[in-house]
Write a protein that holds these residues in place. Structure first.
Motif, mmCIF file in Angstrom:
data_model
loop_
_atom_site.group_PDB
_atom_site.id
_atom_site.type_symbol
_atom_site.label_atom_id
_atom_site.label_comp_id
_atom_site.label_asym_id
_atom_site.label_seq_id
_atom_site.Cartn_x
_atom_site.Cartn_y
_atom_site.Cartn_z
ATOM 1 N N ALA A 87 -2.479 46.215 19.253
ATOM 2 C CA ALA A 87 -2.133 45.206 18.248
ATOM 3 C C ALA A 87 -0.662 44.827 18.317
ATOM 4 O O ALA A 87 -0.283 43.709 17.988
ATOM 5 C CB ALA A 87 -2.482 45.725 16.853
ATOM 6 N N ILE A 88 0.182 45.775 18.741
ATOM 7 C CA ILE A 88 1.607 45.475 18.784
ATOM 8 C C ILE A 88 2.081 45.236 20.215
ATOM 9 O O ILE A 88 3.282 45.262 20.497
ATOM 10 C CB ILE A 88 2.455 46.566 18.083
ATOM 11 C CG1 ILE A 88 2.252 47.931 18.735
ATOM 12 C CG2 ILE A 88 2.079 46.655 16.601
ATOM 13 C CD1 ILE A 88 3.179 49.012 18.191
ATOM 14 N N GLY A 114 -6.922 41.251 11.164
ATOM 15 C CA GLY A 114 -5.531 41.127 11.579
ATOM 16 C C GLY A 114 -4.592 41.212 10.388
ATOM 17 O O GLY A 114 -3.580 41.920 10.421
ATOM 18 N N ALA A 115 -4.954 40.519 9.319
ATOM 19 C CA ALA A 115 -4.121 40.540 8.115
ATOM 20 C C ALA A 115 -4.045 41.950 7.535
ATOM 21 O O ALA A 115 -2.973 42.393 7.114
ATOM 22 C CB ALA A 115 -4.679 39.556 7.081
ATOM 23 N N ALA A 175 -4.428 44.813 9.181
ATOM 24 C CA ALA A 175 -3.636 45.654 10.073
ATOM 25 C C ALA A 175 -2.147 45.361 9.897
ATOM 26 O O ALA A 175 -1.303 46.255 9.928
ATOM 27 C CB ALA A 175 -4.054 45.418 11.517
ATOM 28 N N MET A 176 -1.825 44.094 9.679
ATOM 29 C CA MET A 176 -0.435 43.687 9.472
ATOM 30 C C MET A 176 0.113 44.304 8.176
ATOM 31 O O MET A 176 1.254 44.772 8.149
ATOM 32 C CB MET A 176 -0.395 42.166 9.363
ATOM 33 C CG MET A 176 0.976 41.629 9.391
ATOM 34 S SD MET A 176 1.307 41.020 11.043
ATOM 35 C CE MET A 176 1.781 39.390 10.655
ATOM 36 N N ARG A 177 -0.681 44.287 7.127
ATOM 37 C CA ARG A 177 -0.248 44.933 5.881
ATOM 38 C C ARG A 177 0.008 46.419 6.100
ATOM 39 O O ARG A 177 0.990 46.967 5.606
ATOM 40 C CB ARG A 177 -1.304 44.738 4.786
ATOM 41 C CG ARG A 177 -1.145 43.451 4.000
ATOM 42 C CD ARG A 177 -1.951 43.493 2.709
ATOM 43 N NE ARG A 177 -3.367 43.690 2.967
ATOM 44 C CZ ARG A 177 -4.214 42.713 3.289
ATOM 45 N NH1 ARG A 177 -3.780 41.489 3.373
ATOM 46 N NH2 ARG A 177 -5.487 42.983 3.510
ATOM 47 N N LEU A 215 0.828 47.907 8.909
ATOM 48 C CA LEU A 215 2.069 48.035 9.677
ATOM 49 C C LEU A 215 3.286 47.848 8.776
ATOM 50 O O LEU A 215 4.272 48.571 8.883
ATOM 51 C CB LEU A 215 2.132 46.986 10.784
ATOM 52 C CG LEU A 215 1.552 47.303 12.142
ATOM 53 C CD1 LEU A 215 1.834 46.151 13.091
ATOM 54 C CD2 LEU A 215 2.176 48.577 12.693
ATOM 55 N N GLY A 216 3.211 46.833 7.920
ATOM 56 C CA GLY A 216 4.309 46.545 7.010
ATOM 57 C C GLY A 216 4.614 47.714 6.090
ATOM 58 O O GLY A 216 5.773 48.057 5.858
ATOM 59 N N ARG A 276 3.992 50.825 6.699
ATOM 60 C CA ARG A 276 4.593 51.912 7.473
ATOM 61 C C ARG A 276 6.045 51.624 7.797
ATOM 62 O O ARG A 276 6.885 52.512 7.802
ATOM 63 C CB ARG A 276 3.805 52.120 8.765
ATOM 64 C CG ARG A 276 2.488 52.753 8.444
ATOM 65 C CD ARG A 276 1.657 52.976 9.645
ATOM 66 N NE ARG A 276 0.283 53.129 9.201
ATOM 67 C CZ ARG A 276 -0.722 53.381 10.003
ATOM 68 N NH1 ARG A 276 -0.513 53.507 11.291
ATOM 69 N NH2 ARG A 276 -1.936 53.517 9.526
#
Lengths: 234, 234
Positions: free
Chosen positions: B87-88, B124-125, B127-129, B131-132, B134
């Motif tokens: 993802a990154i 995706g949204a 997973a982004m949350r 990540l944010g 973390r």
């Protein structure tokens, strides 16, 4: 955004692969804004109305503690996004961003984020990669703060900054904006006094030179080695 | 994934809002896997073939330095994703994940990530949350490591762990998996000796009690106050 020449954006990785139509979608809801050196772009805990792409200049992102202490989280350089609170599901900015040089930013209303990503999935993927890189940087700093002596942390902070924002010149690698010793102290979890002592020593040995406008790494390889702990030099 | 009862997944925020059809898309490429306590799910620097969702158990995510030092990055609890290298935009895992208890994970081939997100943007949204969150945790730790005394850092690490993985019981808040003093030392950038000294003091004052299987916060409010620096107690 109406007048900006799209060709100015093409070199940035975030926009590189995008179709013209997608680029159009992204840019039509953006506003261009100038932020003078020293001015604040957004403030920690304030409502996150907008998110940004830095076209030119440098931003300094800082976090303040409830005790009033200040930690420098990172410098943002041209080509990077910031203030992505909306993307990570926050209503407020987690940190403060100030212009460390005169800046030009693109600004979007936070409410546009989900719509933009739906229309241009590559934007979401790009933002995710950026978040992932920052997460990794942050974990590296945690690891350094937890296990390394201050001299190594300082060498690593400077080396990373050179990788992010430096350019090769005759005499070494130049970071051509103001990085103060206080900045470096905040980036490495130590005191101004300690940073000054180590920097003076490195300067006297010819490893680097700095003033209020720039930092020149004259011996980047030696700094790298100090950072790796493979040299007692310093 | 063929046999897993979808209703088991519904309570997790990542899946809560998804349409049945989207859920189907996500699950049909997933494999269920058991990871015994102590076993490794993925290893730092190894090729990131898969990404994961933790259905049950606890994972410990650690980063190793080139000097062989080890830092505990975080515990992963049920309902969280991990190993999101794809993802990154990475090819290798940035850290190592070990089972701190018997675990059940869903695993997807990393090559599926972009396809899944295209079909199910909500993934995706989500997973982004994650990540944010973390990233913010990481910045908080950097700030603490840079500005706070070890006693406050330790109180904050325990309070955060209780928020992430604790549950309310009669006597306080229970973290019902093994959190060793070595883990806490790695989470707060200090030595085992220092953690032991502070924990013994807190135990003798009745603030908490711990053994190899659990950690019980008997006075979570006092720990919170120590973390905030508003109490000299400890």
């Amino acid at each position: 955004m109406s007048r900006l020449d799209r060709s100015l954006l093409r070199p940035f990785p975030l926009f590189r692969g995008l179709a013209d139509a997608d680029m159009e979608v992204i840019l039509e809801s953006a506003a261009t804004r100038r932020v003078a050196k020293g001015a604040t772009l957004f403030e920690q805990a304030a409502e996150a109305d907008e998110f940004f792409f830095l076209l030119d200049g440098r931003l300094k992102v800082m976090k303040f503690t409830s005790d009033g202490d200040q930690v420098l989280i990172r410098f943002v350089v041209a080509g990077e996004v910031c203030g992505m609170a909306a993307a990570i599901g926050r209503n407020t900015y987690p940190a403060t961003a100030k212009a460390a040089a005169d800046c030009v930013v693109l600004a979007w209303p936070s409410t546009m984020w989900l719509r933009l990503v739906e229309k241009v999935p590559a934007l979401g993927a790009g933002a995710m990669r950026a978040l992932g890189q920052r997460l990794e940087e942050a974990h590296t700093r945690i690891t350094e703060l937890s296990t390394e002596e201050v001299q190594r942390r300082l060498a690593n902070a400077i080396t990373r900054l050179a990788g992010q924002a430096g350019r090769k010149v005759d005499k070494g690698i130049l970071i051509d904006f103001a990085v103060t010793r206080q900045d470096l102290a905040e980036m490495t979890g130590t005191t101004l006094h300690t940073v000054s002592r180590i920097m003076s020593c490195w300067e006297s040995k010819g490893l680097l030179e700095g003033d209020r406008q720039h930092l020149l790494l004259r011996e980047p390889h030696k700094l790298l080695m100090i950072g790796e702990g493979s040299s007692a030099d310093g």
